[in-house]
Design an enzyme around this catalytic site. Structure first.
Site, short mmCIF file in Angstrom:
data_model
loop_
_atom_site.label_atom_id
_atom_site.label_comp_id
_atom_site.label_asym_id
_atom_site.label_seq_id
_atom_site.Cartn_x
_atom_site.Cartn_y
_atom_site.Cartn_z
N CYS A 254 13.00 11.12 8.16
CA CYS A 254 12.84 10.64 9.53
C CYS A 254 14.17 10.67 10.27
O CYS A 254 14.21 10.81 11.47
CB CYS A 254 12.30 9.23 9.50
SG CYS A 254 13.25 8.14 8.43
N LYS B 2 0.89 -1.17 0.00
CA LYS B 2 0.00 0.00 0.00
C LYS B 2 0.92 1.22 0.00
O LYS B 2 1.38 1.69 1.04
CB LYS B 2 -0.87 -0.03 1.26
CG LYS B 2 -2.18 0.75 1.18
CD LYS B 2 -2.06 2.20 0.82
CE LYS B 2 -1.78 3.12 1.98
NZ LYS B 2 -1.63 4.54 1.55
N GLU C 8 8.70 1.51 11.27
CA GLU C 8 9.78 2.51 11.13
C GLU C 8 9.11 3.87 11.20
O GLU C 8 8.43 4.27 10.27
CB GLU C 8 10.49 2.34 9.77
CG GLU C 8 11.07 0.97 9.53
CD GLU C 8 12.27 0.65 10.39
OE1 GLU C 8 12.71 1.54 11.16
OE2 GLU C 8 12.78 -0.47 10.30
N GLU D 7 8.57 16.25 15.94
CA GLU D 7 9.09 16.12 14.58
C GLU D 7 8.40 17.16 13.69
O GLU D 7 7.19 17.17 13.57
CB GLU D 7 8.81 14.71 14.06
CG GLU D 7 9.49 14.42 12.76
CD GLU D 7 9.23 13.00 12.29
OE1 GLU D 7 8.05 12.57 12.27
OE2 GLU D 7 10.20 12.33 11.91
N VAL E 290 -7.63 1.38 2.53
CA VAL E 290 -6.77 0.25 2.10
C VAL E 290 -5.77 -0.12 3.20
O VAL E 290 -5.60 -1.29 3.55
CB VAL E 290 -6.03 0.62 0.79
CG1 VAL E 290 -5.05 -0.47 0.40
CG2 VAL E 290 -7.04 0.84 -0.33
P1 NAD Z 1 1.75 8.72 7.50
O1 NAD Z 1 1.92 7.94 8.74
O2 NAD Z 1 0.71 9.74 7.44
O3 NAD Z 1 1.46 7.74 6.27
C1 NAD Z 1 2.30 6.66 5.95
C2 NAD Z 1 1.50 5.63 5.19
O4 NAD Z 1 0.49 5.10 6.06
C3 NAD Z 1 0.76 6.18 3.98
O5 NAD Z 1 0.79 5.22 2.95
C4 NAD Z 1 -0.66 6.36 4.52
O6 NAD Z 1 -1.64 6.32 3.50
C5 NAD Z 1 -0.78 5.17 5.45
N1 NAD Z 1 -1.81 5.27 6.47
C6 NAD Z 1 -2.37 6.40 6.99
N2 NAD Z 1 -3.32 6.07 7.89
C7 NAD Z 1 -3.34 4.72 7.98
C8 NAD Z 1 -4.10 3.78 8.76
N3 NAD Z 1 -5.02 4.17 9.64
N4 NAD Z 1 -3.85 2.46 8.59
C9 NAD Z 1 -2.90 2.05 7.74
N5 NAD Z 1 -2.18 2.87 6.96
C10 NAD Z 1 -2.38 4.20 7.08
O7 NAD Z 1 3.19 9.32 7.19
P2 NAD Z 1 3.63 10.25 5.99
O8 NAD Z 1 3.06 11.60 6.26
O9 NAD Z 1 3.34 9.59 4.68
O10 NAD Z 1 5.22 10.24 6.19
C11 NAD Z 1 5.85 11.06 7.11
C12 NAD Z 1 6.17 10.31 8.39
O11 NAD Z 1 6.88 9.13 8.11
C13 NAD Z 1 7.07 11.09 9.31
O12 NAD Z 1 6.60 11.02 10.64
C14 NAD Z 1 8.41 10.38 9.22
O13 NAD Z 1 9.24 10.49 10.33
C15 NAD Z 1 8.01 8.99 8.96
N6 NAD Z 1 9.08 8.26 8.29
C16 NAD Z 1 9.78 7.30 8.97
C17 NAD Z 1 10.81 6.63 8.35
C18 NAD Z 1 11.59 5.57 9.08
O14 NAD Z 1 12.18 4.72 8.43
N7 NAD Z 1 11.61 5.55 10.39
C19 NAD Z 1 11.13 6.90 7.04
C20 NAD Z 1 10.41 7.87 6.37
C21 NAD Z 1 9.37 8.53 7.01
#
Ligand code: NAD
Length: 474
Positions: free
Chosen positions: A278, A169, A244, A378, A205
């Protein structure tokens, strides 16, 4: 204008059951560049069913078969490097220098997994028992927008190397990259159902995958808040979970470091991926006695940082991915001012000379203490804080005083000092005088930066369950 109207299920590009059309933007212009038709929960269920059907035969394949598949996947993604770079620049806004690395990384993680598998033994002995490492089943792989292609390929590489089948996804905001990766992986000729890619919203999804009883494992990269939701959703069926999540990484700048090289490195650690990383080093811990010197260097380095058109070869900081993200970063800059931090460089609004697009002024605050919200939360943009410390003990205490623990940076000219400090830092990775990635080393967070590890041996074994067989060896 591109229209992306298919998802990938059971070895074919198909029209989703979901009907919602979602706009795709170029963050450098804030203009719509296309639309993607989003999948819904029904599509997720179809993809999970396809992965479930494919699992028994795929789990039974030998190492040689899976190594050959990973090598083909690598070749196909590598062959599309230019298109992938262009998509990353256009729909995400990464500076082209960074985008090239990201596209190359999406390919190389597949080759890394193939090479790891060559030396991996799925069977071992523990006393009189035979221990077999068995693939977990169907894996749900959920990625964010800040490195979509790399995370799709990295998670798939580990899952497939282990013998799992997968439903991916991806971020709904990264559909162009997802299309290119899907076409590459399709061309690699994997058996139908082994991987499926369903672009849709997280709440539909993503939520379906996180709760579905036929999904054995979730590997998620994204925000800490969504990570917790996923952990709860998987609890009923006790899914194995790798999370992560976010970070607020400290950069421990020591008094023995050569400031002329250490300060630019610290700024690069903070502004990498336009601050949307991140692992960004967002808290720069500075010896009190050298604060004025560091401040002067920071002003010069940040003043010379090139912000703007991500297509330009010398751009270092591109736009934020979305209007929402731009507004979030602006709110934090305002918050820093309201909390009493002092703006050393940058500030609110668009950078001078840029009138369109979601660009932020690279910003560094000084006069910050570690309890301020700009030091604890963050921000996910090019906004950094300088925090003074008196001695090494205090530097380590401030570094560890955070709910996160993903990465830390130690800048020192004394390797033994750096080693001793690294041993006391609660973070999944500590980088000493470098920003380089090591794909064989485990990656993941302590505390609220996540659960489990990706990459290398630890990443592979996160998709395997050990089974002990006793009695065969008296
Ligand atoms: P997000 O958590 O909003 O979304 C990440 C993914 O999760 C997307 O595909 C989103 O559609 C999905 N998602 C959202 N709600 C969900 C739910 N209820 N159930 C299942 N899936 C769901 O994050 P973002 O805004 O896309 O990315 C930014 C964040 O990601 C930042 O906090 C960053 O620190 C983190 N990040 C972490 C790493 C790492 O390896 N630790 C790497 C990159 C980004």
């Amino acid at each position: 204008m591109q229209t992306i109207a298919t998802i990938y299920i059971d070895g074919a590009f198909v029209t989703p059951h979901g009907e919602e059309l979602f706009d795709l933007f170029n963050p450098a212009t804030a203009q719509v560049i296309g639309q993607v038709r989003l999948a819904d929960a029904e599509d997720a269920r179809r993809a999970i069913a396809a992965a479930k059907r494919a699992f028994p035969a795929f789990a039974a394949t030998g190492k040689a078969t899976r190594i050959a598949l990973l090598r083909r996947m690598h070749a196909e993604v590598l062959a599309r490097g230019e298109a992938l770079t262009a998509a990353i620049v256009e729909e995400y806004g990464a500076p082209v220098s960074r985008a090239k690395w990201m596209a190359a990384h999406a390919a190389s993680v597949l080759l890394d997994a193939a090479q790891l598998l060559e030396g991996y033994d799925f069977q071992r002995r523990a006393g009189s028992a035979e221990v077999v490492m068995q693939p977990l089943g169907v894996a749900g792989l959920i990625t964010p927008w800040n490195s979509n292609a790399g995370f799709i390929c990295g998670k798939l590489a580990a899952a497939l190397a282990a013998g799992c089948t997968a439903v991916v996804k991806p971020s709904e905001m990264s559909a162009g990259q997802t299309r290119i990766v899907s076409e590459a992986l399709h061309a690699a000729g994997l058996p139908p159902g082994v991987f499926n890619i369903v672009t849709g919203r997280g709440e539909t999804v993503g939520a379906e995958i996180s709760a579905h009883p036929d999904v054995a494992k979730i590997s998620f990269t994204g925000s800490t808040a969504v990570g917790k939701t996923i952990l709860r959703a998987g609890a009923d069926t006790l899914k194995r979970v790798t999370l992560e999540l976010g970070g607020k990484s400290p950069v421990l700048l020591f008094d023995d470091a050569d400031l002329a090289t250490a300060v630019p490195l610290a700024i690069q650690a903070g502004f990498m991926n336009s601050g949307q990383a991140c692992i960004a080093g967002t808290r720069i811990l500075v010896p009190q006695a050298r604060l004025a010197e560091v401040e002067a260097l920071v002003q010069t380095v940040v003043g010379n940082t090139r912000v703007g058109d991500p297509r330009a070869a010398d751009t270092e900081v591109g736009p934020m991915v979305s209007q929402r993200q731009w507004e979030r970063v602006q709110r934090y800059i305002r918050l820093g001012i309201d909390e009493g931090a002092q703006l050393l460089v940058g500030g609110e609004g668009l950078p001078p000379g840029l009138e369109a697009g979601w660009f932020v002024r690279p910003t560094v605050f000084t006069g910050v203490h570690n309890q301020m919200r700009i030091a604890r939360e963050e921000i996910f943009g090019p906004v950094l804080v300088l925090i003074p410390y008196r001695d090494e003990e205090e530097a380590i205490a401030i570094a560890n005083d955070t709910p996160y623990g993903l990465q830390a940076y130690v800048l020192s000219s004394k390797p033994e000092r750096a080693r001793a400090v690294a041993a006391r830092i609660d973070a999944g990775r500590v980088l000493v005088n470098t920003l380089a990635h090591e794909p064989l080393a485990p990656f993941g967070g302590f505390k609220q930066s996540g659960i489990g590890r990706e990459y290398g041996l630890f990443g592979l074994e996160a998709f395997l369950e050990p089974k002990s067989v006793l009695g065969l060896h008296a």
